[in-house]
Design a protein around this motif. Sequence first.
Motif, mmCIF file in Angstrom:
data_model
loop_
_atom_site.group_PDB
_atom_site.id
_atom_site.type_symbol
_atom_site.label_atom_id
_atom_site.label_comp_id
_atom_site.label_asym_id
_atom_site.label_seq_id
_atom_site.Cartn_x
_atom_site.Cartn_y
_atom_site.Cartn_z
ATOM 1 N N ALA A 1 -7.061 5.217 58.682
ATOM 2 C CA ALA A 1 -5.649 5.640 59.382
ATOM 3 C C ALA A 1 -4.674 4.638 58.894
ATOM 4 N N ASP A 2 -3.306 4.926 58.993
ATOM 5 C CA ASP A 2 -2.367 4.253 58.610
ATOM 6 C C ASP A 2 -2.332 3.322 57.345
ATOM 7 N N VAL A 3 -2.511 4.212 56.165
ATOM 8 C CA VAL A 3 -2.594 3.757 55.003
ATOM 9 C C VAL A 3 -1.246 3.399 54.116
ATOM 10 N N ALA A 4 -0.147 3.919 54.559
ATOM 11 C CA ALA A 4 1.005 3.858 53.949
ATOM 12 C C ALA A 4 2.241 4.139 54.807
ATOM 13 N N TYR A 5 3.524 3.484 54.507
ATOM 14 C CA TYR A 5 4.781 3.786 55.276
ATOM 15 C C TYR A 5 5.486 4.766 54.840
ATOM 16 N N GLY A 6 5.913 5.890 55.518
ATOM 17 C CA GLY A 6 6.694 6.925 55.258
ATOM 18 C C GLY A 6 8.231 6.239 54.996
ATOM 19 N N ASP A 7 8.652 5.141 55.656
ATOM 20 C CA ASP A 7 9.802 4.428 55.551
ATOM 21 C C ASP A 7 9.669 3.051 55.260
ATOM 22 N N THR A 8 9.256 2.605 54.053
ATOM 23 C CA THR A 8 9.011 1.254 53.529
ATOM 24 C C THR A 8 10.110 0.282 54.020
ATOM 25 N N ASP B 1 -0.099 13.224 55.147
ATOM 26 C CA ASP B 1 0.633 13.577 56.196
ATOM 27 C C ASP B 1 2.226 13.931 55.735
ATOM 28 N N ASP B 2 2.191 14.557 54.545
ATOM 29 C CA ASP B 2 3.386 14.923 54.005
ATOM 30 C C ASP B 2 4.236 13.366 53.622
ATOM 31 N N LEU B 3 3.453 12.553 53.126
ATOM 32 C CA LEU B 3 4.125 11.264 52.845
ATOM 33 C C LEU B 3 5.697 11.271 52.031
ATOM 34 N N HIS B 4 5.541 12.311 51.175
ATOM 35 C CA HIS B 4 6.562 12.515 49.930
ATOM 36 C C HIS B 4 8.047 12.853 50.740
ATOM 37 N N LYS B 5 7.846 13.488 51.890
ATOM 38 C CA LYS B 5 8.819 13.641 52.800
ATOM 39 C C LYS B 5 9.536 12.650 53.616
ATOM 40 N N GLY B 6 8.890 11.554 53.392
ATOM 41 C CA GLY B 6 9.355 10.330 54.330
ATOM 42 C C GLY B 6 10.507 9.870 53.971
ATOM 43 N N ALA B 7 11.308 8.896 54.610
ATOM 44 C CA ALA B 7 12.543 8.488 54.624
ATOM 45 C C ALA B 7 12.709 7.597 53.267
ATOM 46 N N PRO C 1 9.437 6.824 51.097
ATOM 47 C CA PRO C 1 8.093 6.913 51.176
ATOM 48 C C PRO C 1 7.338 5.695 50.143
ATOM 49 N N ASP C 2 6.044 4.939 50.509
ATOM 50 C CA ASP C 2 5.370 4.197 49.447
ATOM 51 C C ASP C 2 5.326 4.841 48.149
ATOM 52 N N SER C 3 6.314 4.170 47.287
ATOM 53 C CA SER C 3 5.875 4.968 45.950
ATOM 54 C C SER C 3 4.701 4.628 45.116
ATOM 55 N N ALA C 4 3.681 3.836 45.704
ATOM 56 C CA ALA C 4 2.505 4.036 45.156
ATOM 57 C C ALA C 4 1.563 5.397 45.074
ATOM 58 N N LEU C 5 2.162 6.163 45.996
ATOM 59 C CA LEU C 5 1.586 7.525 46.240
ATOM 60 C C LEU C 5 2.371 8.846 46.287
ATOM 61 N N THR C 6 3.543 8.430 45.648
ATOM 62 C CA THR C 6 4.287 9.593 45.495
ATOM 63 C C THR C 6 5.363 9.360 44.316
ATOM 64 N N ASP C 7 6.389 10.251 44.009
ATOM 65 C CA ASP C 7 7.310 9.864 43.029
ATOM 66 C C ASP C 7 8.641 9.313 43.675
ATOM 67 N N ASN C 8 9.072 8.574 42.843
ATOM 68 C CA ASN C 8 10.499 8.030 43.144
ATOM 69 C C ASN C 8 11.496 8.237 41.902
ATOM 70 N N VAL C 9 11.822 9.358 41.576
ATOM 71 C CA VAL C 9 12.637 9.753 40.538
ATOM 72 C C VAL C 9 13.640 8.829 40.144
ATOM 73 N N ALA D 1 0.833 11.631 41.366
ATOM 74 C CA ALA D 1 -0.534 12.293 40.846
ATOM 75 C C ALA D 1 -1.719 11.584 41.600
ATOM 76 N N ASN D 2 -1.395 10.192 42.160
ATOM 77 C CA ASN D 2 -2.574 9.660 42.882
ATOM 78 C C ASN D 2 -2.417 10.293 44.531
ATOM 79 N N GLY D 3 -1.321 11.074 44.919
ATOM 80 C CA GLY D 3 -1.011 11.292 46.144
ATOM 81 C C GLY D 3 -1.707 12.632 46.815
ATOM 82 N N GLN D 4 -1.005 13.016 47.684
ATOM 83 C CA GLN D 4 -1.206 14.579 48.318
ATOM 84 C C GLN D 4 -1.588 15.698 47.475
ATOM 85 N N ARG D 5 -2.510 16.391 47.511
ATOM 86 C CA ARG D 5 -2.635 17.445 46.546
ATOM 87 C C ARG D 5 -3.929 18.389 47.155
ATOM 88 N N GLU D 6 -4.065 19.754 46.971
ATOM 89 C CA GLU D 6 -5.029 20.596 47.026
ATOM 90 C C GLU D 6 -5.312 21.340 45.865
#
Lengths: 380, 380, 380
Positions: free
Chosen positions: C213-220, C259-265, C267-275, C283-288
């Motif tokens: 539960a609660d692993v990252a902030y969508g709005d850090t 929970d679609d972290l990458h769509k956050g305001a 998002p925690d950049s350890a788990l998604t891209d911040n171009v 590559a560490n984050g959400q996938r299927e």
Amino acid sequence: KYLKFFYEGQFGVTMRNTGSGDQGEDDTADFNFRRNRFGFIGTYNDKLSFYLQTEYLDDKAVNPLGVKDSLTDDENFYVLDAQIRYAQNNAFNVTLGKFKHNLTRENLEGCFTPLNFDRSLFVAAPFKTSRDYGVAVWGNLADDYLQYRLDVMEGRESGGEGDEGSYVPNSGFRYTGRLHFTMFDKETGYGYQGSYLGEKKVLTVGGSYQYEADVAYGDTTNRTDEVDYSAYSLDFFAEMPTAAGTFTLSGAYLDIDLDDLHKGADPDSALTDNVAAGTFNGANGQREGYYVKAGYMLPMNVGPGKLQLFGRYDSFEYAMLNGYTDNTVDFYAFGANYYLAGNDIKIVGQYSITDFDEEVGADTNKQDYDTFEMFLQVRF
Amino acid sequence: KYLKFFYEGQFGVTMRNTGSGDQGEDDTADFNFRRNRFGFIGTYNDKLSFYLQTEYLDDKAVNPLGVKDSLTDDENFYVLDAQIRYAQNNAFNVTLGKFKHNLTRENLEGCFTPLNFDRSLFVAAPFKTSRDYGVAVWGNLADDYLQYRLDVMEGRESGGEGDEGSYVPNSGFRYTGRLHFTMFDKETGYGYQGSYLGEKKVLTVGGSYQYEADVAYGDTTNRTDEVDYSAYSLDFFAEMPTAAGTFTLSGAYLDIDLDDLHKGADPDSALTDNVAAGTFNGANGQREGYYVKAGYMLPMNVGPGKLQLFGRYDSFEYAMLNGYTDNTVDFYAFGANYYLAGNDIKIVGQYSITDFDEEVGADTNKQDYDTFEMFLQVRF
Amino acid sequence: KYLKFFYEGQFGVTMRNTGSGDQGEDDTADFNFRRNRFGFIGTYNDKLSFYLQTEYLDDKAVNPLGVKDSLTDDENFYVLDAQIRYAQNNAFNVTLGKFKHNLTRENLEGCFTPLNFDRSLFVAAPFKTSRDYGVAVWGNLADDYLQYRLDVMEGRESGGEGDEGSYVPNSGFRYTGRLHFTMFDKETGYGYQGSYLGEKKVLTVGGSYQYEADVAYGDTTNRTDEVDYSAYSLDFFAEMPTAAGTFTLSGAYLDIDLDDLHKGADPDSALTDNVAAGTFNGANGQREGYYVKAGYMLPMNVGPGKLQLFGRYDSFEYAMLNGYTDNTVDFYAFGANYYLAGNDIKIVGQYSITDFDEEVGADTNKQDYDTFEMFLQVRF
């Protein structure tokens, strides 16, 4: 001429009532290896042997004096002890290499044979806190009633300690002497134990003195006002096995003096606080205080093992801690050891209260907190 | 199919007449492990075996070409050697993994069996100074009079070396070949010794050549003017046991060429000096020079052990060193080995003088200095 | 009460058709140890044992999802596994320490007994990718037809993961459950194999679920919009020895949800891209996605060993990869295992194609590439 290998580990959980959540007000829990050691003893002949011990620890969130905000993955094995041991006879031994210096009895008590959960959090020396590189001469005299130890080791190195990179006045060594007087079943080795589990009746009193000249600048800007380091400790240990159980009582006083470094014009911030710069290293520096610890081991088995209850109290006044001068920490702890196969398999639990005389407002790491810790210890 | 473990250590003290105090003019002293190695040999069958050797060293203040201002606690074990060895027969062996490349005889002499205190400080290759990853094929021919060695290894990697992070033109390998001719009690292994302690009569002459294309840019700004790396070495070793003692004489010439990289428009600063930027890596780069070393072991025991006196002289001209072009270092050393149980227990002491042709004014690390070093070596 | 040591290594070469030269368009080649492990099993008695495994790897230029520009020499040994194992009986085992969590079957397949060159490059969990600290309970029920596993481990720690230093909402644990149903020669251990080399006839289907539960902030920025982590996997494994050879087929589906972290305001950049910031951790984050792998081992010896041909296909859609949303990677690989002494001595070679749905223009690490890899594996 042979090598004998060993492994010793302590794995468990650490819980703190602060350190997590937005304001650090939430509980923090951490699985971790408290110790994780692999090593060997190499025996060349009756007189010459070698002892190597490595340690591997991953970064931990919950630490004795705080909860970390950020962990690193940058962990590694390091050599804890690497000793060339020459035993001329019981009265004259020489040890070369990396090993424990002789400032305090508690530092010399085995990490896997303490009375409590662990040794005091406040007795580490300011640099080379537990182990150091150098030479020691030691032995037992007068039918083993008396033991002497002398060591010459690096102490603070001219290149500075660790990441601090403080400039150090010179390259001198640190000198330590220790004497103890021991009765009944005497303590004659280099290492002590925190309890002998009812197998020995012991009374030992000891004293140590440690010195290094010119360890830091009181005025780092101008590279002047060198301070000397000196420390001494007085300690006792008593253990009495009886039909009603085994009683243990031990204590020590420790004084670490840096010539009031914290009052310097621009003191070396590796050993004191610099509130303006946000560095808080006073916990490494000048302090005085004592601890008392007590244990009681039940005479009968409790289930498959032996149960030992323990408590301890530490009180240390720091010249500078958390930005306050003469700040005192009181530490209360109680818990139990459950020995399933002596110190080879044991479970230990401890609840402790850390109480600062002066608390800092916002930072929960500088306020009072409670800690619960438990581990399983195995030795192969 | 079994594993056999070993430990080898050298613990002692290093003293330099510079490096400490406000201007670096005071003496510096350091206890340290010169080497601290644990490893094993795994034997699968007659032909296939494995050799792993780890090294653990704490950061040292006193180093061959300078005294450090700041030490790190960031030390760790690393794998020095990790070799899969396949021995088809005496004439054809293959080694895979991480192991010593074949540029110089001294690098191939065992670290625990040198003639002097240690090998030359000036013969390290510019990258992967002693060990590298790759493949070697080697063997003995013509009744062992002749030995050949060929290796293909990483050399400078496309990602650059270590912290320098210099951009490297390509990802090619480094190639090395070596031949020796050996007489009397022939040298047939992959490793040489600096002395056989009077147990062998040996005369060996050898030569090596090493090459890697496009290792650095002479103009890093424009990524042009690639230079090639090539090096060659010629060496001899003679040891003669007589009734009057054992006499040893050995020497080598080494030429390391980087196509005059230091004359480039904006040369790769990992391999030369950039005085403006305050980087001084010319010691890794282009140079030529030689060493001669001599030993004399007394025929009788001296106390419980055997005494061997030694001396050596190195002279190397660097294309760029300490900011000077064509700067020469002369190194004079003499001392003694005292063998208590061959190379298993020995004490070594050496006094040395490091003499720069061109000295830099303020920095005592770039001026002449003297060094005294002593260690106890044990092997289990 | 004894210790048993082992060594396991894989040494070889990795070649990539990109990564070197001025624009990264040239081939890159790298000698390396893919794995290099030393460890031991300590057996205390029938029920209690200990398993320690260390890993040592030098920095590599060629990596699964890119070629490094700059290598470090900052390598070290680390503890891969350190397990205290208590085996009450076949139905109830407890493991404490550091060991593999139970999200995917492929992660649980032995590193030295895969079917292909190695396991999938895309199934690592977002934090504590393969091993973690904690406790597992597991056992076999119903005549071993059914196996259950439950683990409670650190997951993402409150101090953040590694160098990212992202602020983590809380200090909770990660929970994993796994069940499998197995037939014929049943799989009953904690570790699986990628192939049993024709010695077992196996059919196993399994499923796993992991949650924190609660692993990252969508709005850090505002420390709000906590996301939960959940993942599940379904897998099968079939191996059938026949007179015509041994056929292996295995596959798994994996869904990792943040929970679609990458769509956050913010998002925690350890788990998604911040171009904008140039960080690419999607590559560490959400996938299927899923993989299928197949093998065929020839029934007769080929020369002195046994030959097994293999192929695999992976297809994973990342919520965010290389700056694109819903970017898919397809991975095709084929090759062969040549077993000279089962998994104790084997040679493996594989050619693979990595195909990105969306390619980035200039950076060859974010474009399609081909890789050839080969290693020799030895185990002592």
